[in-house]
Design a protein around this motif. Sequence first.
Motif, PDB file in Angstrom:
ATOM      1  N   GLN A 158       0.831  -1.222   0.000  1.00 29.08           N
ATOM      2  CA  GLN A 158       0.000   0.000   0.000  1.00 29.08           C
ATOM      3  C   GLN A 158       0.858   1.263   0.000  1.00 29.08           C
ATOM      4  O   GLN A 158       0.589   2.213  -0.735  1.00 29.08           O
ATOM      5  CB  GLN A 158      -0.913   0.024   1.223  1.00 29.08           C
ATOM      6  N   LEU A 159       1.903   1.267   0.836  1.00 30.82           N
ATOM      7  CA  LEU A 159       2.776   2.447   0.913  1.00 30.82           C
ATOM      8  C   LEU A 159       3.503   2.669  -0.409  1.00 30.82           C
ATOM      9  O   LEU A 159       3.618   3.797  -0.894  1.00 30.82           O
ATOM     10  CB  LEU A 159       3.780   2.305   2.061  1.00 30.82           C
ATOM     11  N   LEU A 160       3.988   1.553  -0.995  1.00 29.13           N
ATOM     12  CA  LEU A 160       4.722   1.662  -2.262  1.00 29.13           C
ATOM     13  C   LEU A 160       3.830   2.173  -3.393  1.00 29.13           C
ATOM     14  O   LEU A 160       4.266   2.951  -4.232  1.00 29.13           O
ATOM     15  CB  LEU A 160       5.321   0.309  -2.644  1.00 29.13           C
ATOM     16  N   HIS A 161       2.576   1.733  -3.396  1.00 32.04           N
ATOM     17  CA  HIS A 161       1.690   2.120  -4.490  1.00 32.04           C
ATOM     18  C   HIS A 161       1.128   3.517  -4.339  1.00 32.04           C
ATOM     19  O   HIS A 161       0.890   4.207  -5.311  1.00 32.04           O
ATOM     20  CB  HIS A 161       0.541   1.110  -4.622  1.00 32.04           C
ATOM     21  N   ARG A 162       0.917   3.927  -3.096  1.00 32.79           N
ATOM     22  CA  ARG A 162       0.191   5.176  -2.904  1.00 32.79           C
ATOM     23  C   ARG A 162       1.076   6.404  -2.723  1.00 32.79           C
ATOM     24  O   ARG A 162       0.619   7.519  -2.945  1.00 32.79           O
ATOM     25  CB  ARG A 162      -0.727   5.070  -1.682  1.00 32.79           C
ATOM     26  N   TYR A 163       2.309   6.178  -2.275  1.00 37.94           N
ATOM     27  CA  TYR A 163       3.126   7.345  -1.915  1.00 37.94           C
ATOM     28  C   TYR A 163       4.487   7.325  -2.600  1.00 37.94           C
ATOM     29  O   TYR A 163       5.161   6.286  -2.627  1.00 37.94           O
ATOM     30  CB  TYR A 163       3.317   7.424  -0.398  1.00 37.94           C
ATOM     31  N   ALA A 164       4.869   8.484  -3.106  1.00 41.62           N
ATOM     32  CA  ALA A 164       6.159   8.609  -3.774  1.00 41.62           C
ATOM     33  C   ALA A 164       7.298   8.229  -2.833  1.00 41.62           C
ATOM     34  O   ALA A 164       8.304   7.673  -3.263  1.00 41.62           O
ATOM     35  CB  ALA A 164       6.334  10.048  -4.266  1.00 41.62           C
TER      36      ALA A 164
END
Length: 294
Positions: A233-239
């Motif tokens: 989730q972190l990798l997909h949603r945040y630069a």
Amino acid sequence: LPTLRIALLGNPNCGKTSLFNQASGAHEHVGNYSGVTVEAKTGHIYYGGYRLEIIDLPGTYSLSPYSPEELYIRSYITGDERPDLVLNVIDTCNLERNLYLTLQLKELGLPVVVALNMFDEFIARKEYFDYPRLSRLLGVPMIPTVCRTGLGLEALFDEVISLAPGIKSADPQLFDPERGKLRPLRIPYGSTLEPMIEELTEKVKEHTTLHDPILARSTAIKLLERDEDIESQLLHRYARGGFLLSARDFALRRLKEERSEEAEALITDARYGFISGALKETYRPKHSGKRTLT
Ligand code: GDP
Ligand code: MG
Ligand code: K
């Protein structure tokens, strides 16, 4: 009528489907969940001026994404289909094991009401259990139920709707009227982990849109647990998702090199420690005396 979406969660065989069937009158199969296809059943009832939409998911022990079922459940309770409330059904005869999930749900900042199910079998044991006090220690309302017969379900749904927005009748020791929410639970993770959690929490707040302190902290803890779902989730949603993972890896490596400790084990131990501490104050199993070999 206003709708409240309620997800039933709990370990397998704790009585979720029985509750679902009693409440919604649906004729669903009651029994062990087995098989590969994950299917959520939805039913509804009208109660106290609300339409209660009840979702019956397959059983789960914890919120670790070790199976497709658990990933599915997590996307349900933390993602876009996030329910208004989690009804956590627990087997009162297996408190310690069942409360681990309760603690995790609470830690995610979800509004949780506990059904202390199998209370008929529990009563027969004649054990001491101060559940109102346990309820306050964990920050979750707890209502005894017998889902097989429907006993206690009205009290349970009274509690559920008392948590709906705008209603202020819930126990003030559990409910914060200013925030309009149940009071959060902050599990103490000890002097080794807390500074790591706090540092990572600040980074999460800085580099994501998860500014809510409870959500940021639970994200940091999940990261330290190497939770793959949170990672992706972190990798997909945040630069800066990759940066957060590197910061996590760095902290874990230091912990390992300097103290020979694994964060996952420390986190699990702290949670079980918290549960057993709370139970020590509120519950006395009948056969708790130490057996001595002579
Ligand atoms: P689930 O896996 O959480 O959906 O659990 P089920 O609803 O399928 O229930 C598992 C078993 O426990 C069934 O045999 C139920 O009849 C039984 N059961 C459910 N609730 C109660 C209860 O409150 N007391 C007792 N004694 N048995 C129950
Ligand atoms: Mg079931
Ligand atoms: K049983």
